[in-house]
Design an enzyme around this catalytic site. Structure first.
Site, PDB file in Angstrom:
ATOM      1  N   ASP A 174       0.859  -1.190   0.000  1.00  0.00           N
ATOM      2  CA  ASP A 174       0.000   0.000   0.000  1.00  0.00           C
ATOM      3  C   ASP A 174       0.896   1.241   0.000  1.00  0.00           C
ATOM      4  O   ASP A 174       2.054   1.191   0.433  1.00  0.00           O
ATOM      5  CB  ASP A 174      -0.889  -0.024   1.241  1.00  0.00           C
ATOM      6  CG  ASP A 174      -1.673   1.253   1.424  1.00  0.00           C
ATOM      7  OD1 ASP A 174      -2.398   1.640   0.488  1.00  0.00           O
ATOM      8  OD2 ASP A 174      -1.547   1.880   2.495  1.00  0.00           O
TER       9      ASP A 174
ATOM     10  N   ASP B 213      -0.178   5.049   0.835  1.00  0.00           N
ATOM     11  CA  ASP B 213      -0.388   6.041   1.893  1.00  0.00           C
ATOM     12  C   ASP B 213      -0.351   5.408   3.277  1.00  0.00           C
ATOM     13  O   ASP B 213      -1.025   4.405   3.538  1.00  0.00           O
ATOM     14  CB  ASP B 213      -1.731   6.752   1.678  1.00  0.00           C
ATOM     15  CG  ASP B 213      -1.710   7.612   0.433  1.00  0.00           C
ATOM     16  OD1 ASP B 213      -1.114   8.695   0.469  1.00  0.00           O
ATOM     17  OD2 ASP B 213      -2.265   7.164  -0.597  1.00  0.00           O
TER      18      ASP B 213
ATOM     19  N   THR C 125      -2.899   0.365  -4.275  1.00  0.00           N
ATOM     20  CA  THR C 125      -3.407   1.604  -3.694  1.00  0.00           C
ATOM     21  C   THR C 125      -4.830   1.911  -4.135  1.00  0.00           C
ATOM     22  O   THR C 125      -5.292   1.420  -5.170  1.00  0.00           O
ATOM     23  CB  THR C 125      -2.488   2.780  -4.108  1.00  0.00           C
ATOM     24  OG1 THR C 125      -2.976   3.998  -3.549  1.00  0.00           O
ATOM     25  CG2 THR C 125      -2.403   2.918  -5.616  1.00  0.00           C
ATOM     26  N   GLY C 126      -5.484   2.730  -3.340  1.00  0.00           N
ATOM     27  CA  GLY C 126      -6.782   3.247  -3.740  1.00  0.00           C
ATOM     28  C   GLY C 126      -6.649   4.443  -4.671  1.00  0.00           C
ATOM     29  O   GLY C 126      -7.631   4.879  -5.270  1.00  0.00           O
TER      30      GLY C 126
ATOM     31  N   ASP D 231      -2.179  -0.743   5.912  1.00  0.00           N
ATOM     32  CA  ASP D 231      -2.465  -0.095   7.194  1.00  0.00           C
ATOM     33  C   ASP D 231      -3.949   0.131   7.456  1.00  0.00           C
ATOM     34  O   ASP D 231      -4.338   0.407   8.584  1.00  0.00           O
ATOM     35  CB  ASP D 231      -1.771   1.274   7.253  1.00  0.00           C
ATOM     36  CG  ASP D 231      -2.444   2.282   6.335  1.00  0.00           C
ATOM     37  OD1 ASP D 231      -3.228   3.119   6.815  1.00  0.00           O
ATOM     38  OD2 ASP D 231      -2.209   2.219   5.116  1.00  0.00           O
TER      39      ASP D 231
ATOM     40  N   ASN E 164      -9.144  -1.049   3.742  1.00  0.00           N
ATOM     41  CA  ASN E 164      -9.160  -1.398   2.319  1.00  0.00           C
ATOM     42  C   ASN E 164      -8.022  -2.337   1.940  1.00  0.00           C
ATOM     43  O   ASN E 164      -7.963  -2.822   0.810  1.00  0.00           O
ATOM     44  CB  ASN E 164      -9.110  -0.135   1.451  1.00  0.00           C
ATOM     45  CG  ASN E 164      -7.829   0.659   1.639  1.00  0.00           C
ATOM     46  OD1 ASN E 164      -7.301   0.769   2.744  1.00  0.00           O
ATOM     47  ND2 ASN E 164      -7.325   1.227   0.572  1.00  0.00           N
TER      48      ASN E 164
END
Length: 266
Positions: A9, A11, A43-44, A215, A218
């Site tokens: 991930d 962020d 990532t989103g 973290d 999601n």
């Protein structure tokens, strides 16, 4: 276990609170690649936003974006996997948000659109280093292909809203949070777990040979799918509860700790 693929991930995981990949973590990424491990990002973020950060790392692989709704090569921009929010669900969601005066954003052709400029939109765009576009006739966008729609609001309100949207939209969509005040809606297969399974197959390895590091909530699908699911020290408690290993925080080179321990065997 010899791990062959690491999905990280961005962020609050790969980057620290200053939005930087530290030199120590960068060196660990390079050492993992030199050891023959595929290192990818999950990532989103939109592809355009994620690509900027991937360039910072020097990675040159397919990356997972929009929570898993789009897997795309960094080198040539080739789309390997794409899932759009079903039009019926997008129309229902758009109508609901307009009727209840909620701040809704959508992505069309990797561009961020909203109906009007406000503090929520500006802050989001700054956070993701993303340009935004305004479309007053917002309803016309709801029938266009989109990998992700996003509602920004108070965390407690979104927690109440999520089950209502599940009831409204049914099993056509996947609903998750990337941050407490971001509620994100994708295709039901638009998860990091689905995308990780796709990439494992693409690179000829098993899910057991994959590491997933994250973290937030999601990330839970990919942590559950991977042979080794890692929660950062700064991760939310529900993610730590399902993790196989808890690393240090994103400000303490938590990704480097994982690579050193499980890939480089330091």
């Amino acid at each position: 276990m010899t791990y062959k693929l690491i999905a990280i991930d961005i962020d609050d995981t790969l980057i620290n609170d200053d939005k930087q990949v530290t030199p120590a973590t960068q060196a660990a990424l390079e050492q993992a690649v030199e050891a023959g491990v595929v290192v990818t990002l999950a990532t989103g973020r939109a592809y355009a936003s994620a690509k900027q950060l991937a360039a910072q790392t020097g990675l040159n692989v397919p990356i997972i974006t929009y929570q898993g709704a789009l897997v795309k090569n960094l080198l040539d921009g080739k789309v390997l996997l794409e899932r759009h929010v079903p039009v019926e669900a997008a129309l229902k969601l758009g109508k609901y948000c307009l009727e209840h005066n909620l701040h809704l954003q959508t992505y069309i052709d990797d561009k961020l659109y909203a109906r009007e400029e406000n503090e929520k939109l500006v802050a989001y765009a700054q956070l993701n280093n993303t340009r935004f576009y305004l479309e007053p006739d917002f309803e016309k966008l709801f029938s266009q292909p989109t990998p992700k729609m996003l509602i920004i609001d108070d965390p407690a309100f979104l927690d109440e809203l999520a089950p209502k949207l599940h009831e409204l939209l049914g099993d056509q969509v996947h609903i998750t949070k990337s941050k407490p005040h971001f509620l994100e809606i994708m295709h039901r297969e638009g998860t990091k777990g689905h995308a990780l399974a796709f990439l494992a197959d693409y690179f000829g390895c098993t899910l057991e040979e994959c590491i997933a590091i994250g973290d937030s909530w999601n990330d839970h699908e990919m942590l559950e799918a991977a042979g080794l699911g890692v929660a950062m020290g700064n991760a939310i408690e529900p993610l730590k509860a399902i993790a196989d290993f808890i690393s240090t925080s994103n400000n303490e080179d938590g990704v480097k700790v994982v690579i050193d321990k499980f890939v480089l065997n330091k």
